[in-house]
Design a protein around this motif. Sequence first.
Motif, PDB file in Angstrom:
ATOM      1  N   GLN A 214      15.621 -16.910  23.961  1.00 48.47           N
ATOM      2  CA  GLN A 214      15.705 -15.628  23.285  1.00 48.47           C
ATOM      3  C   GLN A 214      14.328 -15.183  22.786  1.00 48.47           C
ATOM      4  N   CYS A 215      14.171 -13.869  22.678  1.00 49.76           N
ATOM      5  CA  CYS A 215      12.894 -13.277  22.278  1.00 49.76           C
ATOM      6  C   CYS A 215      12.592 -13.617  20.821  1.00 49.76           C
ATOM      7  N   THR A 216      11.328 -13.913  20.528  1.00 50.01           N
ATOM      8  CA  THR A 216      10.911 -14.280  19.171  1.00 50.01           C
ATOM      9  C   THR A 216      10.134 -13.167  18.485  1.00 50.01           C
ATOM     10  N   HIS A 217      10.099 -11.975  19.059  1.00 51.52           N
ATOM     11  CA  HIS A 217       9.264 -10.905  18.512  1.00 51.52           C
ATOM     12  C   HIS A 217       9.911 -10.290  17.274  1.00 51.52           C
ATOM     13  N   SER A 218       9.075 -10.011  16.291  1.00 48.67           N
ATOM     14  CA  SER A 218       9.426  -9.166  15.151  1.00 48.67           C
ATOM     15  C   SER A 218       8.335  -8.119  15.004  1.00 48.67           C
ATOM     16  N   TYR A 219       8.607  -7.067  14.237  1.00 46.57           N
ATOM     17  CA  TYR A 219       7.745  -5.897  14.286  1.00 46.57           C
ATOM     18  C   TYR A 219       7.329  -5.437  12.892  1.00 46.57           C
ATOM     19  N   ILE A 220       6.124  -4.862  12.855  1.00 44.80           N
ATOM     20  CA  ILE A 220       5.632  -4.149  11.679  1.00 44.80           C
ATOM     21  C   ILE A 220       5.445  -2.701  12.091  1.00 44.80           C
ATOM     22  N   TRP A 221       6.147  -1.805  11.422  1.00 43.51           N
ATOM     23  CA  TRP A 221       6.179  -0.393  11.803  1.00 43.51           C
ATOM     24  C   TRP A 221       5.362   0.446  10.823  1.00 43.51           C
ATOM     25  N   ASP A 222       4.689   1.448  11.369  1.00 43.44           N
ATOM     26  CA  ASP A 222       4.177   2.544  10.568  1.00 43.44           C
ATOM     27  C   ASP A 222       5.316   3.556  10.434  1.00 43.44           C
ATOM     28  N   ILE A 223       5.695   3.861   9.209  1.00 47.97           N
ATOM     29  CA  ILE A 223       6.905   4.666   9.013  1.00 47.97           C
ATOM     30  C   ILE A 223       6.763   6.067   9.597  1.00 47.97           C
ATOM     31  N   GLU A 224       5.524   6.513   9.880  1.00 49.77           N
ATOM     32  CA  GLU A 224       5.332   7.833  10.470  1.00 49.77           C
ATOM     33  C   GLU A 224       5.475   7.810  11.993  1.00 49.77           C
ATOM     34  N   ASN A 225       5.478   6.625  12.605  1.00 56.21           N
ATOM     35  CA  ASN A 225       5.512   6.520  14.065  1.00 56.21           C
ATOM     36  C   ASN A 225       6.667   5.612  14.483  1.00 56.21           C
ATOM     37  N   PRO A 226       7.831   6.181  14.804  1.00 56.11           N
ATOM     38  CA  PRO A 226       8.964   5.350  15.220  1.00 56.11           C
ATOM     39  C   PRO A 226       8.963   4.996  16.705  1.00 56.11           C
ATOM     40  N   ASN A 227       7.978   5.464  17.459  1.00 57.32           N
ATOM     41  CA  ASN A 227       7.986   5.242  18.902  1.00 57.32           C
ATOM     42  C   ASN A 227       7.423   3.873  19.290  1.00 57.32           C
ATOM     43  N   LYS A 228       6.421   3.395  18.563  1.00 53.23           N
ATOM     44  CA  LYS A 228       5.763   2.149  18.925  1.00 53.23           C
ATOM     45  C   LYS A 228       5.410   1.389  17.660  1.00 53.23           C
ATOM     46  N   PRO A 229       5.702   0.087  17.578  1.00 57.72           N
ATOM     47  CA  PRO A 229       5.355  -0.672  16.370  1.00 57.72           C
ATOM     48  C   PRO A 229       3.841  -0.807  16.205  1.00 57.72           C
TER      49      PRO A 229
ATOM     50  N   ASP B 212       0.830  -1.202   0.000  1.00 57.72           N
ATOM     51  CA  ASP B 212       0.000   0.000   0.000  1.00 57.72           C
ATOM     52  C   ASP B 212       0.867   1.256   0.000  1.00 57.72           C
ATOM     53  N   ASN B 213       1.621   1.439  -1.085  1.00 55.74           N
ATOM     54  CA  ASN B 213       2.495   2.600  -1.287  1.00 55.74           C
ATOM     55  C   ASN B 213       3.583   2.724  -0.228  1.00 55.74           C
ATOM     56  N   GLY B 214       3.974   1.599   0.364  1.00 51.18           N
ATOM     57  CA  GLY B 214       5.074   1.621   1.318  1.00 51.18           C
ATOM     58  C   GLY B 214       4.753   2.349   2.608  1.00 51.18           C
ATOM     59  N   ALA B 215       3.531   2.199   3.129  1.00 53.35           N
ATOM     60  CA  ALA B 215       3.173   2.867   4.382  1.00 53.35           C
ATOM     61  C   ALA B 215       3.662   2.094   5.600  1.00 53.35           C
ATOM     62  N   ARG B 216       3.928   0.788   5.451  1.00 50.21           N
ATOM     63  CA  ARG B 216       4.358  -0.045   6.574  1.00 50.21           C
ATOM     64  C   ARG B 216       5.642  -0.778   6.211  1.00 50.21           C
ATOM     65  N   LEU B 217       6.421  -1.039   7.237  1.00 48.78           N
ATOM     66  CA  LEU B 217       7.716  -1.698   7.073  1.00 48.78           C
ATOM     67  C   LEU B 217       7.803  -2.848   8.067  1.00 48.78           C
ATOM     68  N   ALA B 218       8.099  -4.046   7.554  1.00 48.00           N
ATOM     69  CA  ALA B 218       8.271  -5.222   8.399  1.00 48.00           C
ATOM     70  C   ALA B 218       9.756  -5.468   8.616  1.00 48.00           C
TER      71      ALA B 218
END
Length: 586
Positions: free
Chosen positions: A196-211, A175-181
């Motif tokens: 070890q932690c198994t978490h991975s994240y999907i980020w909104d590129i406008e919000n770097p504070n919380k995935p 969707d036009n690169g709005a999210r980054l995995a």
Amino acid sequence: MEKSDFTYTYSKSRSQFGKQCFFSDRGPEMMESIPSDKTLGKNFILKNPIHQALQKSKNFSEHEVNTFRAEYVNAGINHVEGGWPKDINTADAEATQRYRRKIEKDDAYVHCVMHLSHDMEHYILQNNAINVYQKYFTDVDPAPPIEKSSCRTVNVYRDQNTIKRPITFLSWSADNGARLAATHCDLEFHTATAEQCTHSYIWDIENPNKPQLVIIPHSPLCCLEFNPRDPNTLVGGLLSGQVAAFDIRRGSKPYEICPMHQAHRDPVRNVLHINSKTGTEFFSSSADGQVKWWDTRKLSEPTDSMIIDPVKVVGEEQCVKRALGVSCLEYETTIPTRFMCGTEQGLVIGGNRKGKTPIERLPGRYAAHLGPVYALQRNPGFVKNFLTVGDWTARIWSEDCKESPIIWTYFHRAKLTDGAWSPLRFSLFMTTRWDGCLCCWDILRKQTAPVVTAQLCDEPLTKLRPQDQGRLVPCGSSKGAVYLVELSENLGVSAKNDKLLLTNMFERESKRERILEARMRELRLKMKVKSGQQGAGGGGGATGDQTSGSDQDVLDAEVDYRQIVEREAKAQQAPPTVDHILENTE
């Protein structure tokens, strides 16, 4: 009024005027005492609540006055033709022509025209002057702006876990690169633990504070890829060798996962969607030397598999024990049955899924690098040319030249970890280095050095993935941080003649390499014939001489290598000279 009305006579003497006052303490003195009257309490009336308005400030009044409005009218006159006598009908062409001939025969006509011509010429020249507010030359294409190539860090997305884990994969949504995995996984054998932690994240590129979403599989994710047709679905490869399907709308857990007996034997390094009618098919690769095709609607077993074992003899069977570990994958949607894979042995192997024999299924082979191939990608505008990144260099290959690359970079001091082409500017590719630098190479502008080198961090950079729009490039580090870099405008778009110039460059370099390959084949054939003749005539003596000669070449190479290393070490310790400073500045 008289002056005596404003006078006053003092009875004190002048010496008593302005005398200083002295104050002293004294006891209280009762001036008046008013006792309370209890009978008045019967007249008290309790009011609850009490509203009382008080106004301390002055009262002001507001007045409005309307002034006379000036009315403006735009009027114009369209003068078509005039100055004719009343008895001449201007609609009759014959009458007007007859009247013109009559006036032109008059002697005063010539003098009048000569008198008016000077003023008329002045007004014509004045009217033809350039209007400074008018846009001229609109049909000419604007010249490209002369802009210095640069880049800047826009956002930083950090690992939410206390123990920082390296970035292993990056993927943009459709969707036009709005999210980054971004996937986090520690692939080191000694540091990996069961807790070890198994978490991975999907980020909104406008919000770097919380995935935007935290992906929580049972095993750490090594790779995660968005579906190019559906921005809400993803497929990923796990450290356990399994592949899983995720849906953002369903939550953090995978909704489909393959069983262990059908999974890869080693961690899944790459997953890529293929061009299919359903949009649910993808394929994966691992260090176990196998490539498997899957369908997210049924992950209980793979739909197809291939062993990356390039056999040399027709009829020889492929074996998993001899398979080459796959480190990276490449797939072009315009060539749906073909793919390419980079191996841990430094080879790039071209695959054909529809091949019937092992040789037809693995037709191409390129000796690309001295170590593992970390990145492999076709040029988006020229699919016959592809980029490989490994050891200390980045190289550009052509499918027609299998023995050597057509363009390559110099050997860097720091190891290269990843690379990718720009989606819009076909002559630009980017690489990440072990010392935390991002390098942008434009082969049309400069081939000896990158046009931009940016130090993003002190730790090694491990991954990069340009956005489809071309200007945003996220770079992952070994400490779990993702640096979103924005390139300058001239690096995000192609110039008018770039594609033509790049076509000529690739054709010229490919032709040069083909000529050199043909010449090298001739020399090898001559050496083979010559060595065969010497072996038939002289017996085994020539073999001993050849072995001793090769040993001497190895010793000479080692001596030269040590001398070069010592010379560079001394140059680093010595203070910089003026020539060295000027060279670095250029």
